[in-house]
Structures are given as C-alpha cells and as structure tokens.
Design a protein around this motif. Structure first.
Motif, PDB file in Angstrom:
ATOM      1  N   GLY A  33       6.530 -14.755   8.574  1.00  0.00           N
ATOM      2  CA  GLY A  33       6.586 -13.249   9.188  1.00  0.00           C
ATOM      3  C   GLY A  33       7.291 -12.748   7.848  1.00  0.00           C
ATOM      4  O   GLY A  33       7.717 -13.433   6.647  1.00  0.00           O
ATOM      5  N   GLY A  34       7.629 -11.353   7.957  1.00  0.00           N
ATOM      6  CA  GLY A  34       8.258 -10.887   6.897  1.00  0.00           C
ATOM      7  C   GLY A  34       9.472 -11.370   6.561  1.00  0.00           C
ATOM      8  O   GLY A  34      10.077 -11.090   5.109  1.00  0.00           O
ATOM      9  N   GLY A  35      10.316 -11.945   7.320  1.00  0.00           N
ATOM     10  CA  GLY A  35      11.515 -12.390   7.219  1.00  0.00           C
ATOM     11  C   GLY A  35      11.557 -13.278   5.919  1.00  0.00           C
ATOM     12  O   GLY A  35      12.536 -13.626   5.160  1.00  0.00           O
ATOM     13  N   THR A  36      10.610 -14.164   5.845  1.00  0.00           N
ATOM     14  CA  THR A  36      10.337 -15.175   4.734  1.00  0.00           C
ATOM     15  C   THR A  36      10.138 -14.704   3.439  1.00  0.00           C
ATOM     16  O   THR A  36      10.503 -15.514   2.503  1.00  0.00           O
ATOM     17  CB  THR A  36       9.075 -16.082   5.295  1.00  0.00           C
ATOM     18  N   ARG A  37       9.859 -13.587   3.512  1.00  0.00           N
ATOM     19  CA  ARG A  37       9.455 -13.027   2.010  1.00  0.00           C
ATOM     20  C   ARG A  37      11.092 -12.557   1.478  1.00  0.00           C
ATOM     21  O   ARG A  37      11.124 -12.438   0.365  1.00  0.00           O
ATOM     22  CB  ARG A  37       8.452 -12.048   2.137  1.00  0.00           C
TER      23      ARG A  37
END
Length: 317
Positions: free
Chosen positions: A150-154
């Motif tokens: 998800g976005g947190g990984t980016r």
C-alpha cells in the motif's frame, strides 16, 4: 498543552472467563464511583499499557481497561481460537454487565477505534459517548494499505525494505496471507522472526518524529508475538466484517456524542479514515492533530485526547 495524568495503579483486577477457553484480563483504576469509561486498545493484539490509564482524570472516572482475547495478560496467551470481531464485541458487553454498569463512555484508538465503532453499532444503548483516535475503518483498501504494497510502503520505503529482508527467500513478499502462514506455522523461530519484523515495520511508521524509546517499548518479543500474529489473523480475514460495514451502519450511532482525533500525517491509518467517519457522523467533532502521525503519545494528540475525555465528563446523566 495537556499532559498525561499521573501514574496510577488498579484498585481491582481479575481474569474474567468469557467462553471458548478464554479469560480476559480486566482492571479498574481511578474513582470507583466515577463515570465509567472503557479503554479499548489497538492492534489487534497490542494489549493495554500503564500509559493508557492516564488519559482520564482519576478523580472523576472509573477507568476500565482490558486485554483482548489472546494478548497481554489474557489467557491463553497468543490464542487465535474463537478470536474475531464478533467475539470481541460480545466480550465487551459481557464485561459491562459483569461490572453492573448501565452504560459507559468508550475510548478507542487505531484498531480500538474499529472495535469501539462496531461495539457501539451493535449495542448503542450501552454507549454514552465515543472518543476515537487514529481511525481504522477496516475497508479492503485500509487492510491493504500497510502490508500489501500500500501507500505506506512508498513513504517509508527504507523501513519496508527492512521488513522484506526479514522474510525467507522464496516468500511472496509483502503479502499478508503468506506472512500469516509463516507466523502460525510449525517453524517457531521463523514465526518469531517474521513477527518481530512485522511489528517493527508498523511501529516505525507510527510517529511523525522517530521515537526510539516508543519503538523499543512496543516491539519487545512478547508484544511482537501477539501484535503481529493477531493483526495478520484479522487482516487476512478482512477483520471479520462485511465490506464497508462501519460506514454503512453509522446511522445506528448518529446521536452518540463522538469526538474523532486524527493525526494529519498518520501513515498507519491515513487521515481519510477519520474524515470519512466524520462525514458519516455529521454531529461528530473532528479534531486534527496537525503535527502528529498515528501514535497516541505524540504531544498534540495527547493534548486533544485529554481535552476530549475532560469534555466527556459533562455528558453524565
């Protein structure tokens, strides 16, 4: 700026049998004749801490804390048997009746906000008010945000890589289902390794400003074991909820006084969770912590939460 109330100790504690072989650890602090408030911890699997007692004025509140099934001081430790949202909601209602409380204030953060909302929607007559922090709506996009690319990984790509590096070669990395299989598998050393990495990844993302003390306190071997395994268990099963269940049922709690506190820079449970809940509950109060991420111990969020619990005192009837 509000500070946490002074440290206190329980005036009563017990293990309450709730069925299915589970015994819930339950404690009471503050004023036995004060307004009852139940603190619902996050995770799932995090357990309650001594800090959690300190969001409430101990002279005014009868403060009830518990460790949800299988975590903290509840027994059996680490058990995922009969451990789902429906059972956790039933446990809360059993505790309320056991303590002979007609209705109580409900305070929950992160997963605790999820469980608080489902509990209130199931038993609205039991809830005087809600104070919710770091909202997690448990929609499919929320379930995937942190652990399925998800976005947190980016945003925290370096922390994410540390998590991936802890997984064995050949693992479908970044996949909740595979991590869950490893953590409930026969190889206990590997299960602990994955659980530690899972917990460190998540807790590293919790604060806007890195907080090594908070990270280390939240990722001890014992805490990692339940935090990671319980979270994977619930996320793999879509938190045992119907699609968009919480938002679809907000009409059931529309008249319960509700305060939502959410960090502007929350990476674990992004701000749109709190915003959408506020829109679904037009009478609610949304307070944005403009200098905070996800954690309740960040100074601005602590300030707003104590403001909210002080305001709850006016709701006695």
């Amino acid at each position: 700026m509000n500070q946490l109330f002074p440290e206190i100790s329980p005036y009563a504690s017990e293990h309450l049998p709730v069925g299915d072989g589970h015994e819930i650890y339950l404690e009471q602090c503050g004023n036995p004749k004060g307004q009852p408030v139940v603190f619902i911890h996050g995770g799932p699997g995090a357990g309650a801490s001594t800090t959690d007692r300190r969001f409430f004025d101990p002279e005014q509140y009868r403060i009830i804390l518990l460790d949800q099934r299988g975590c903290g001081r509840s027994k059996p430790f680490g058990s995922l048997v009969s451990n789902d949202t429906k059972h956790l909601v039933a446990d809360l209602e059993q505790i309320r009746k056991h303590l002979a409380i007609e209705s109580w204030h409900v305070f929950g953060g992160s997963w605790g906000s999820t469980l608080s909302l489902v509990y209130a929607q199931t038993h609205p007559e039991s809830v005087k008010s809600l104070v919710l922090r770091g909202i997690f709506l448990a929609r499919e996009e929320d379930n995937q945000w942190t652990f399925d690319h998800g976005g947190g990984t980016r945003i925290f790509a370096d922390y994410w890589q540390e998590y991936l590096d802890a997984l064995p070669k050949g693992t479908k990395k970044g996949n909740i289902a595979h991590a869950y299989e490893l953590m409930i598998g026969e190889d206990k050393d590997l299960a602990h390794q994955v659980a530690k990495a899972w917990a460190r990844w998540e807790i590293s993302c919790c604060t806007l400003v890195p907080n090594e003390e908070f990270l280390n306190e939240s990722t001890s071997d014992e805490k990692c074991w339940t935090l990671a395994r319980h979270e994977a268990h619930f996320l793999h099963n879509r938190c045992f909820l119907e699609d968009n269940q919480i938002l679809n049922n907000c009409h059931l709690i529309a008249d319960i006084p509700t305060t939502i506190v959410h960090g502007r820079y929350d990476i674990v449970c992004p701000f749109d969770n709190g915003w959408l809940l506020h829109k679904a509950l037009p009478k609610s109060k949304l307070v944005i912590s403009k200098t905070a991420g996800h954690a309740s111990i960040e100074p601005e969020t602590t300030h707003h939460l104590i403001d909210a619990t002080n305001a709850m005192l006016a709701l006695s009837n």
